[in-house]
Every structure is written in C-alpha cells, then in structure tokens.
Design a protein around this motif. Structure first.
Motif, PDB file in Angstrom:
ATOM      1  N   LYS A   1     -67.592 -28.360  33.072  1.00 35.66           N
ATOM      2  CA  LYS A   1     -67.408 -26.937  32.776  1.00 35.66           C
ATOM      3  C   LYS A   1     -67.736 -26.603  31.326  1.00 35.66           C
ATOM      4  O   LYS A   1     -68.028 -25.457  31.001  1.00 35.66           O
ATOM      5  CB  LYS A   1     -65.972 -26.511  33.098  1.00 35.66           C
ATOM      6  CG  LYS A   1     -65.739 -26.422  34.589  1.00 35.66           C
ATOM      7  CD  LYS A   1     -64.367 -25.895  34.925  1.00 35.66           C
ATOM      8  CE  LYS A   1     -64.150 -25.971  36.434  1.00 35.66           C
ATOM      9  NZ  LYS A   1     -62.771 -26.258  36.779  1.00 35.66           N
ATOM     10  N   ALA A   2     -67.653 -27.588  30.458  1.00 23.99           N
ATOM     11  CA  ALA A   2     -67.964 -27.357  29.041  1.00 23.99           C
ATOM     12  C   ALA A   2     -69.285 -28.026  28.658  1.00 23.99           C
ATOM     13  O   ALA A   2     -69.544 -28.256  27.480  1.00 23.99           O
ATOM     14  CB  ALA A   2     -66.844 -27.886  28.169  1.00 23.99           C
TER      15      ALA A   2
ATOM     16  N   LYS B   1     -77.679 -31.332  33.843  1.00 23.14           N
ATOM     17  CA  LYS B   1     -77.882 -30.170  32.956  1.00 23.14           C
ATOM     18  C   LYS B   1     -77.663 -30.511  31.480  1.00 23.14           C
ATOM     19  O   LYS B   1     -78.344 -29.972  30.611  1.00 23.14           O
ATOM     20  CB  LYS B   1     -76.938 -29.033  33.371  1.00 23.14           C
ATOM     21  CG  LYS B   1     -77.083 -27.822  32.457  1.00 23.14           C
ATOM     22  CD  LYS B   1     -76.516 -26.541  32.995  1.00 23.14           C
ATOM     23  CE  LYS B   1     -76.759 -25.440  31.953  1.00 23.14           C
ATOM     24  NZ  LYS B   1     -76.164 -24.178  32.284  1.00 23.14           N
TER      25      LYS B   1
ATOM     26  N   ALA C   1     -73.505 -30.787  25.156  1.00 24.33           N
ATOM     27  CA  ALA C   1     -73.981 -29.584  24.449  1.00 24.33           C
ATOM     28  C   ALA C   1     -73.371 -29.470  23.060  1.00 24.33           C
ATOM     29  O   ALA C   1     -73.375 -28.393  22.474  1.00 24.33           O
ATOM     30  CB  ALA C   1     -73.695 -28.338  25.271  1.00 24.33           C
ATOM     31  N   GLY C   2     -72.816 -30.563  22.550  1.00 26.67           N
ATOM     32  CA  GLY C   2     -72.353 -30.534  21.162  1.00 26.67           C
ATOM     33  C   GLY C   2     -70.908 -30.920  21.017  1.00 26.67           C
ATOM     34  O   GLY C   2     -70.224 -31.236  21.995  1.00 26.67           O
ATOM     35  N   ALA C   3     -70.462 -30.914  19.771  1.00 25.74           N
ATOM     36  CA  ALA C   3     -69.031 -31.003  19.523  1.00 25.74           C
ATOM     37  C   ALA C   3     -68.404 -29.749  20.149  1.00 25.74           C
ATOM     38  O   ALA C   3     -69.099 -28.751  20.368  1.00 25.74           O
ATOM     39  CB  ALA C   3     -68.776 -31.054  18.027  1.00 25.74           C
TER      40      ALA C   3
ATOM     41  N   LEU D   1     -77.417 -31.510  22.331  1.00 25.45           N
ATOM     42  CA  LEU D   1     -77.417 -30.585  21.189  1.00 25.45           C
ATOM     43  C   LEU D   1     -76.290 -30.928  20.227  1.00 25.45           C
ATOM     44  O   LEU D   1     -75.216 -31.366  20.653  1.00 25.45           O
ATOM     45  CB  LEU D   1     -77.225 -29.149  21.681  1.00 25.45           C
ATOM     46  CG  LEU D   1     -78.292 -28.634  22.658  1.00 25.45           C
ATOM     47  CD1 LEU D   1     -77.966 -27.202  23.075  1.00 25.45           C
ATOM     48  CD2 LEU D   1     -79.683 -28.706  22.037  1.00 25.45           C
TER      49      LEU D   1
ATOM     50  N   GLU E   1     -76.532 -26.459  14.749  1.00 21.86           N
ATOM     51  CA  GLU E   1     -75.316 -26.092  14.005  1.00 21.86           C
ATOM     52  C   GLU E   1     -75.545 -24.937  13.041  1.00 21.86           C
ATOM     53  O   GLU E   1     -74.642 -24.163  12.760  1.00 21.86           O
ATOM     54  CB  GLU E   1     -74.781 -27.300  13.225  1.00 21.86           C
ATOM     55  CG  GLU E   1     -74.184 -28.399  14.097  1.00 21.86           C
ATOM     56  CD  GLU E   1     -75.211 -29.435  14.539  1.00 21.86           C
ATOM     57  OE1 GLU E   1     -76.436 -29.191  14.436  1.00 21.86           O
ATOM     58  OE2 GLU E   1     -74.777 -30.506  15.002  1.00 21.86           O
TER      59      GLU E   1
ATOM     60  N   VAL F   1     -72.875 -23.817  10.146  1.00 22.92           N
ATOM     61  CA  VAL F   1     -72.451 -25.123   9.638  1.00 22.92           C
ATOM     62  C   VAL F   1     -73.645 -26.091   9.656  1.00 22.92           C
ATOM     63  O   VAL F   1     -74.806 -25.649   9.718  1.00 22.92           O
ATOM     64  CB  VAL F   1     -71.232 -25.691  10.410  1.00 22.92           C
ATOM     65  CG1 VAL F   1     -69.974 -24.902  10.090  1.00 22.92           C
ATOM     66  CG2 VAL F   1     -71.486 -25.765  11.905  1.00 22.92           C
TER      67      VAL F   1
HETATM   68  C1  HXC Z   1     -67.608 -25.807  23.657  1.00 28.76           C
HETATM   69  C2  HXC Z   1     -69.293 -25.243  25.103  1.00 28.76           C
HETATM   70  C3  HXC Z   1     -70.261 -25.843  24.253  1.00 28.76           C
HETATM   71  C4  HXC Z   1     -69.792 -26.452  23.049  1.00 28.76           C
HETATM   72  C5  HXC Z   1     -71.290 -25.037  25.960  1.00 28.76           C
HETATM   73  N1  HXC Z   1     -69.987 -24.767  26.147  1.00 28.76           N
HETATM   74  N2  HXC Z   1     -71.477 -25.682  24.823  1.00 28.76           N
HETATM   75  N3  HXC Z   1     -67.988 -25.244  24.796  1.00 28.76           N
HETATM   76  N4  HXC Z   1     -68.452 -26.405  22.806  1.00 28.76           N
HETATM   77  N5  HXC Z   1     -70.610 -27.072  22.213  1.00 28.76           N
HETATM   78  C6  HXC Z   1     -69.348 -24.048  27.252  1.00 28.76           C
HETATM   79  C7  HXC Z   1     -69.652 -22.562  27.206  1.00 28.76           C
HETATM   80  O1  HXC Z   1     -68.772 -21.930  26.318  1.00 28.76           O
HETATM   81  C8  HXC Z   1     -69.425 -22.186  28.631  1.00 28.76           C
HETATM   82  O2  HXC Z   1     -68.030 -22.075  28.876  1.00 28.76           O
HETATM   83  C9  HXC Z   1     -69.919 -23.385  29.414  1.00 28.76           C
HETATM   84  O3  HXC Z   1     -69.915 -24.471  28.493  1.00 28.76           O
HETATM   85  C10 HXC Z   1     -71.334 -23.218  29.925  1.00 28.76           C
HETATM   86  O4  HXC Z   1     -72.172 -22.849  28.858  1.00 28.76           O
HETATM   87  P1  HXC Z   1     -73.152 -21.587  28.874  1.00 28.76           P
HETATM   88  O5  HXC Z   1     -73.430 -21.223  27.486  1.00 28.76           O
HETATM   89  O6  HXC Z   1     -72.628 -20.530  29.772  1.00 28.76           O
HETATM   90  O7  HXC Z   1     -74.430 -22.228  29.570  1.00 28.76           O
HETATM   91  P2  HXC Z   1     -75.970 -21.793  29.381  1.00 28.76           P
HETATM   92  O8  HXC Z   1     -76.092 -20.310  29.339  1.00 28.76           O
HETATM   93  O9  HXC Z   1     -76.717 -22.548  30.426  1.00 28.76           O
HETATM   94  O10 HXC Z   1     -76.384 -22.329  27.931  1.00 28.76           O
HETATM   95  C11 HXC Z   1     -76.415 -23.711  27.662  1.00 28.76           C
HETATM   96  C12 HXC Z   1     -76.476 -23.961  26.129  1.00 28.76           C
HETATM   97  C13 HXC Z   1     -75.335 -23.172  25.432  1.00 28.76           C
HETATM   98  C14 HXC Z   1     -77.851 -23.482  25.587  1.00 28.76           C
HETATM   99  C15 HXC Z   1     -76.384 -25.464  25.897  1.00 28.76           C
HETATM  100  O11 HXC Z   1     -74.112 -23.510  26.067  1.00 28.76           O
HETATM  101  C16 HXC Z   1     -75.174 -23.475  23.981  1.00 28.76           C
HETATM  102  O12 HXC Z   1     -75.957 -23.021  23.137  1.00 28.76           O
HETATM  103  N6  HXC Z   1     -74.128 -24.249  23.647  1.00 28.76           N
HETATM  104  C17 HXC Z   1     -73.794 -24.542  22.269  1.00 28.76           C
HETATM  105  C18 HXC Z   1     -74.755 -25.524  21.669  1.00 28.76           C
HETATM  106  C19 HXC Z   1     -74.381 -25.827  20.243  1.00 28.76           C
HETATM  107  O13 HXC Z   1     -74.323 -24.941  19.370  1.00 28.76           O
HETATM  108  N7  HXC Z   1     -74.082 -27.089  19.975  1.00 28.76           N
HETATM  109  C20 HXC Z   1     -73.707 -27.513  18.667  1.00 28.76           C
HETATM  110  C21 HXC Z   1     -72.208 -27.450  18.578  1.00 28.76           C
HETATM  111  S1  HXC Z   1     -71.655 -27.773  17.004  1.00 28.76           S
HETATM  112  P3  HXC Z   1     -67.376 -20.818  29.637  1.00 28.76           P
HETATM  113  O14 HXC Z   1     -65.906 -21.073  29.524  1.00 28.76           O
HETATM  114  O15 HXC Z   1     -67.872 -19.602  28.979  1.00 28.76           O
HETATM  115  O16 HXC Z   1     -67.920 -20.970  31.037  1.00 28.76           O
HETATM  116  C22 HXC Z   1     -71.753 -29.396  16.820  1.00 28.76           C
HETATM  117  C23 HXC Z   1     -71.401 -29.706  15.446  1.00 28.76           C
HETATM  118  C24 HXC Z   1     -71.247 -30.970  14.851  1.00 28.76           C
HETATM  119  O17 HXC Z   1     -72.060 -30.156  17.667  1.00 28.76           O
HETATM  120  C25 HXC Z   1     -70.827 -30.794  13.407  1.00 28.76           C
HETATM  121  C26 HXC Z   1     -70.305 -29.456  13.013  1.00 28.76           C
HETATM  122  C27 HXC Z   1     -69.115 -29.462  12.152  1.00 28.76           C
END
Ligand code: HXC
Length: 256
Positions: A22-23, A58, A62-64, A105, A130, A135
């Motif tokens: 889900k996440a 899929k 998708a990240g932290a 990601l 990020e 960040v």
């Molecule tokens: C928490 C996340 C998440 C994440 C996705 N989800 N990525 N929750 N942390 N990194 C959750 C969404 O909130 C959503 O929850 C569900 O997963 C499905 O995601 P959608 O966005 O609806 O899916 P989709 O439209 O298919 O898009 C996929 C995606 C997008 C392109 C991968 O989810 C996205 O851009 N995610 C974030 C990617 C990102 O920025 N990663 C870097 C994180 S920071 P709900 O509850 O709404 O259904 C990182 C940092 C390290 O990693 C160091 C920093 C300090």
C-alpha cells in the motif's frame, strides 16, 4: 515472514521480498529493523550463501517513508542520527543482490545501490527525487550514484529528480543486467545460487576487495587485493578448488 518482509529460503539462497504494497514498499523504521534482523541471521547462517532483495512488480521501493519523516525536525533527525542504521546493512559480509522491478526511488534506489549488484527488470526506474521534497538523498545515494554512473548523470538526477529507465541504467553501469520483468526473480535467484555454490571464503574476499575499490586509491587497493589473494592460499578450499580443477571434478567446499 515478518510484518513488512516475506522471507523464503531457496536452498542456499535467502529471498527477501519487501512487502508494504500500500505504500509502494516505502522504507520506514520497521522495514529497516526487520531487514537488519533478517540480514544478520543470513550473514550468520553457514547454510546460506547469497541473498536477494526484491519488491513488487510496481515498486522495488518508492523511497524512505515520507509520512514517517514529515513531522521530524533537525533536532530529531540529528540526535537520532536518522538513517545511520542502514550502515549496519552495508557491513553484511556475504553478498546481497537487488532485483529491481518498477520504481526504485530515493531510499529505494539507495537500498538497491547498497546491495552488491543490481539486476533490473525492463520495467525498472531509478531516481533520486528528494530535491522535489526540498531535501537530499540521506542513505548514501549522492555518493553511491556518483560512483556508479559518474558525476554528470548523478548530478543531473539529484538536481532534477529525473528517473533513469532500465536501459539507461544498464548503459550507465548502475545495473549489471536487464531481464524481462517476468523473469526477474527467478533470474536473480539463479544468479544468487551460482554465487552460493562458490567457496564461502573466496566469496567474502571477492566482495571485500571489489568494495575496497571505492574506498582506496589504486596502489593501496591492488595491494589489498594481493594480500587477500595470498591469504586464500592458507585455506582448505583453495587446495580443494585447484585439485578439483586438475582432477576434472567439481570442488567440495568446507568453508575453511
Ligand atoms: C510514503 C509513499 C511513498 C513514500 C508512495 N507512497 N511513495 N508513502 N513514502 N516514499 C504512498 C502514497 O502516498 C500512496 O499512499 C501510495 O503509496 C501509492 O502511491 P501513489 O503516489 O498513489 O502511486 P502513483 O500515482 O502510481 O505514483 C508512484 C510514485 C509516487 C511516482 C512512485 O508514489 C511518488 O512519487 N512517490 C514518492 C517518491 C519519492 O519522492 N521518493 C523519495 C522519498 S524521500 P495513499 O495512502 O495515498 O494511497 C527519500 C529520502 C531519503 O527516500 C533521504 C531524505 C532525508
């Protein structure tokens, strides 16, 4: 099986599937804690020779977990040295292969790069987005990506958040191979089984010396390699491996 991971043993291969669908397998503290526990058990288990980490079709991850980090301030992050726990993962002495399909990601890309090599499905997408959250990478991504693909691509990806597809990732040297998505896990397990069938001390030594290439200068690294190479001549498995070659048979390893 833990709450966030599916753990299977395929003979001498440990297959770990990130399981927070889900996440999109976002890496929260629970995933880290469970993955560290599973990885420690794998490293200590003489019956296991290689580990594969994979995600879903899929998303590898998708990240932290952004929702976990959202409310934190500098004092929380700094005083708990947030993300420092991942260093223990990189100290695993046995090999770990990342099998990546879909999104890898941010922390997902960083986790894949912490593994010893990456096998990618043709659906894989790598990125360090990020910057869009105002960040930076925090689990080693800026360093490991720059080492893997060079400054130009690493800088562009970190500054723009642009994703790299599997073909570009292979050309750039981020992944060792690209395979059809439907074959990814089986191919990764097969590759891991090949590694697991090798002499255990030689596997550790090869991992340690290739990793040394990223920490040491050439002269020091070549000397480190030669010393480890010499050391393996004190092992039973070296005697067995060379005797088996001469006698045209498969080697039988004792791990000593
Ligand atoms: C928490 C996340 C998440 C994440 C996705 N989800 N990525 N929750 N942390 N990194 C959750 C969404 O909130 C959503 O929850 C569900 O997963 C499905 O995601 P959608 O966005 O609806 O899916 P989709 O439209 O298919 O898009 C996929 C995606 C997008 C392109 C991968 O989810 C996205 O851009 N995610 C974030 C990617 C990102 O920025 N990663 C870097 C994180 S920071 P709900 O509850 O709404 O259904 C990182 C940092 C390290 O990693 C160091 C920093 C300090």
């Amino acid at each position: 099986m833990t709450e966030t991971l599916i753990v299977e043993r395929r003979d001498a291969v440990t297959l770990v599937t990130l399981n927070r669908p889900k996440a999109l397998n976002a890496l929260n503290s629970q995933v880290l804690a469970e993955l560290l526990e599973v990885t420690r058990a794998y490293d200590a288990d003489a019956g296991q020779g290689c580990m594969v980490i994979t995600g879903s079709e899929k998303a590898f991850a998708a990240g932290a977990d952004i929702k976990e980090m959202q409310a934190q301030g500098f004092a929380d992050m700094y005083s708990h040295d947030f993300f420092a726990g991942w260093d223990a993962f990189t100290r695993t002495r046995k090999p770990i292969i990342a099998a990546v399909a879909g999104y890898a990601l941010g922390g997902g890309c960083e986790l894949a790069m912490m593994c010893d090599f990456i096998l990618a499905a043709d659906t894989a997408k790598f990125g360090q987005p990020e910057i869009k959250l105002a960040v930076t990478p925090g689990m080693g991504g800026s360093q490991r990506l720059a080492h893997a693909v060079g400054k130009a691509k690493a800088m562009e990806m970190c500054l723009t958040g642009r994703m790299m597809d599997a073909a570009e990732a292979e050309r750039a040297g981020l992944v060792s191979r690209v395979v059809p998505a439907g074959e990814l896990v089986e191919e990764a397990v097969k590759t891991a089984a090949t590694v697991a069938a090798m002499a255990p001390l030689a596997v550790k030594a090869n991992k340690e010396m290739v990793n040394a290439a990223f920490d040491m200068g050439l002269t020091q690294g070549v000397q480190f390699e030669r010393r480890l190479f010499h050391a393996l001549f004190g092992t039973e498995d070296q005697n067995e491996g060379m005797a088996a070659f001469v006698e045209k048979r498969a080697g039988k390893w004792t791990g000593r």
